[in-house]
Design a protein around this motif. Structure first.
Motif, PDB file in Angstrom:
ATOM      1  N   ILE A  61       0.889  -1.155   0.000  1.00  0.00           N
ATOM      2  CA  ILE A  61       0.000   0.000   0.000  1.00  0.00           C
ATOM      3  C   ILE A  61       0.925   1.201   0.000  1.00  0.00           C
ATOM      4  O   ILE A  61       1.815   1.304   0.839  1.00  0.00           O
ATOM      5  CB  ILE A  61      -0.899   0.054   1.248  1.00  0.00           C
ATOM      6  CG1 ILE A  61      -1.944  -1.042   1.211  1.00  0.00           C
ATOM      7  CG2 ILE A  61      -1.571   1.416   1.372  1.00  0.00           C
ATOM      8  CD1 ILE A  61      -2.835  -1.078   2.439  1.00  0.00           C
ATOM      9  N   ILE A  62       0.721   2.100  -0.962  1.00  0.00           N
ATOM     10  CA  ILE A  62       1.465   3.355  -0.978  1.00  0.00           C
ATOM     11  C   ILE A  62       0.438   4.470  -0.919  1.00  0.00           C
ATOM     12  O   ILE A  62      -0.444   4.557  -1.773  1.00  0.00           O
ATOM     13  CB  ILE A  62       2.320   3.516  -2.250  1.00  0.00           C
ATOM     14  CG1 ILE A  62       3.285   2.346  -2.404  1.00  0.00           C
ATOM     15  CG2 ILE A  62       3.074   4.845  -2.207  1.00  0.00           C
ATOM     16  CD1 ILE A  62       4.014   2.328  -3.733  1.00  0.00           C
ATOM     17  N   ILE A  63       0.542   5.313   0.084  1.00  0.00           N
ATOM     18  CA  ILE A  63      -0.348   6.462   0.188  1.00  0.00           C
ATOM     19  C   ILE A  63       0.311   7.589  -0.591  1.00  0.00           C
ATOM     20  O   ILE A  63       1.389   8.054  -0.235  1.00  0.00           O
ATOM     21  CB  ILE A  63      -0.602   6.838   1.645  1.00  0.00           C
ATOM     22  CG1 ILE A  63      -1.295   5.648   2.312  1.00  0.00           C
ATOM     23  CG2 ILE A  63      -1.414   8.110   1.735  1.00  0.00           C
ATOM     24  CD1 ILE A  63      -1.615   5.820   3.744  1.00  0.00           C
ATOM     25  N   VAL A  64      -0.340   7.996  -1.679  1.00  0.00           N
ATOM     26  CA  VAL A  64       0.210   9.011  -2.576  1.00  0.00           C
ATOM     27  C   VAL A  64      -0.328  10.375  -2.143  1.00  0.00           C
ATOM     28  O   VAL A  64      -1.527  10.628  -2.215  1.00  0.00           O
ATOM     29  CB  VAL A  64      -0.179   8.720  -4.044  1.00  0.00           C
ATOM     30  CG1 VAL A  64       0.411   9.759  -4.972  1.00  0.00           C
ATOM     31  CG2 VAL A  64       0.250   7.306  -4.442  1.00  0.00           C
ATOM     32  N   PRO A  65       0.567  11.255  -1.679  1.00  0.00           N
ATOM     33  CA  PRO A  65       0.111  12.570  -1.214  1.00  0.00           C
ATOM     34  C   PRO A  65      -0.208  13.500  -2.378  1.00  0.00           C
ATOM     35  O   PRO A  65       0.276  13.304  -3.491  1.00  0.00           O
ATOM     36  CB  PRO A  65       1.310  13.092  -0.422  1.00  0.00           C
ATOM     37  CG  PRO A  65       2.489  12.423  -1.039  1.00  0.00           C
ATOM     38  CD  PRO A  65       2.007  11.082  -1.507  1.00  0.00           C
ATOM     39  N   ILE A  66      -1.022  14.502  -2.114  1.00  0.00           N
ATOM     40  CA  ILE A  66      -1.349  15.501  -3.123  1.00  0.00           C
ATOM     41  C   ILE A  66      -0.091  16.236  -3.553  1.00  0.00           C
ATOM     42  O   ILE A  66       0.118  16.510  -4.714  1.00  0.00           O
ATOM     43  CB  ILE A  66      -2.422  16.475  -2.594  1.00  0.00           C
ATOM     44  CG1 ILE A  66      -3.755  15.734  -2.477  1.00  0.00           C
ATOM     45  CG2 ILE A  66      -2.544  17.699  -3.487  1.00  0.00           C
ATOM     46  CD1 ILE A  66      -4.862  16.515  -1.827  1.00  0.00           C
ATOM     47  N   SER A  67       0.771  16.553  -2.604  1.00  0.00           N
ATOM     48  CA  SER A  67       2.042  17.201  -2.941  1.00  0.00           C
ATOM     49  C   SER A  67       3.114  16.690  -2.003  1.00  0.00           C
ATOM     50  O   SER A  67       2.831  16.119  -0.958  1.00  0.00           O
ATOM     51  CB  SER A  67       1.927  18.716  -2.826  1.00  0.00           C
ATOM     52  OG  SER A  67       1.679  19.078  -1.487  1.00  0.00           O
ATOM     53  N   GLY A  68       4.334  16.880  -2.388  1.00  0.00           N
ATOM     54  CA  GLY A  68       5.449  16.448  -1.572  1.00  0.00           C
ATOM     55  C   GLY A  68       6.068  15.182  -2.112  1.00  0.00           C
ATOM     56  O   GLY A  68       5.481  14.471  -2.912  1.00  0.00           O
ATOM     57  N   SER A  69       7.246  14.909  -1.646  1.00  0.00           N
ATOM     58  CA  SER A  69       8.005  13.753  -2.104  1.00  0.00           C
ATOM     59  C   SER A  69       7.524  12.488  -1.431  1.00  0.00           C
ATOM     60  O   SER A  69       7.152  12.490  -0.273  1.00  0.00           O
ATOM     61  CB  SER A  69       9.489  13.952  -1.803  1.00  0.00           C
ATOM     62  OG  SER A  69      10.206  12.784  -2.092  1.00  0.00           O
ATOM     63  N   GLU A  70       7.563  11.394  -2.172  1.00  0.00           N
ATOM     64  CA  GLU A  70       7.236  10.092  -1.610  1.00  0.00           C
ATOM     65  C   GLU A  70       8.489   9.334  -1.237  1.00  0.00           C
ATOM     66  O   GLU A  70       8.418   8.359  -0.521  1.00  0.00           O
ATOM     67  CB  GLU A  70       6.457   9.255  -2.623  1.00  0.00           C
ATOM     68  CG  GLU A  70       5.086   9.777  -2.935  1.00  0.00           C
ATOM     69  CD  GLU A  70       4.404   8.894  -3.940  1.00  0.00           C
ATOM     70  OE1 GLU A  70       4.277   7.695  -3.704  1.00  0.00           O
ATOM     71  OE2 GLU A  70       4.015   9.415  -4.986  1.00  0.00           O
ATOM     72  N   HIS A  71       9.645   9.746  -1.742  1.00  0.00           N
ATOM     73  CA  HIS A  71      10.871   9.000  -1.485  1.00  0.00           C
ATOM     74  C   HIS A  71      11.352   9.266  -0.073  1.00  0.00           C
ATOM     75  O   HIS A  71      11.417  10.399   0.372  1.00  0.00           O
ATOM     76  CB  HIS A  71      11.979   9.383  -2.478  1.00  0.00           C
ATOM     77  CG  HIS A  71      13.167   8.492  -2.373  1.00  0.00           C
ATOM     78  ND1 HIS A  71      14.167   8.711  -1.466  1.00  0.00           N
ATOM     79  CD2 HIS A  71      13.494   7.357  -3.027  1.00  0.00           C
ATOM     80  CE1 HIS A  71      15.079   7.760  -1.573  1.00  0.00           C
ATOM     81  NE2 HIS A  71      14.687   6.924  -2.515  1.00  0.00           N
TER      82      HIS A  71
END
Length: 156
Positions: A61-71
């Protein structure tokens, strides 16, 4: 309703009425995600969920934010085999078949909360412009992309 899923020595993910909290634990999380500790993401800040059920390989499960880095800055993104995968994302939980039923319920709850939150939000042009300015300041978009969006939003 609250859901809490514990993956021993790896992570705890909790979803309640307002937010999702991901707590990474242990050496494996430190190596893959670049740290341990928790991050809290309100439903209003979630763009989507990337959900893969476990099969031959682990699920995620990856929660993808509206903005900002995921790494997360960990080693999970350095190996070309894993670069861009869930292993390197700070808002990711990797899990096996043993946790699939719990994860299905979690994803269902989060998707319902995202839909409910997004249906209650009306975004003004000023809010949109501020969001795109933040993306520009974070180098997520170029100056040209920002200017084009600004013209579109202000009907210029």
């Amino acid at each position: 309703m609250q859901i809490e899923i514990k993956i021993p020595e790896h992570a705890i993910i909790t979803a309640d009425s307002e937010k999702v909290t991901i707590e990474h634990r242990g050496l494996r999380s430190f190596a893959n995600h670049g740290g341990t500790g928790s991050s809290t993401i309100p439903y209003s800040a979630i763009a989507s969920i990337d959900y893969k059920k476990p099969g031959i390989t682990r699920g995620h499960i990856i929660i993808v934010p509206i903005s900002g880095s995921e790494h997360g800055g960990g080693l999970g993104g350095l190996d070309p085999l894993y670069a861009g995968s869930a292993w390197s994302k700070k808002n990711a939980i990797i899990f096996g078949k043993k946790h699939q039923e719990e994860m299905n319920k979690l994803v269902e709850l989060i998707n319902k909360k995202i839909a409910l939150t997004n249906s209650n939000i009306t975004v003004s042009s000023a809010d949109e412009l501020a969001k795109f300015k933040k993306l520009l300041d974070n180098n997520a978009i170029t100056q040209e992309e920002y200017e084009a969006k600004k013209k579109q939003l202000l009907n210029l």
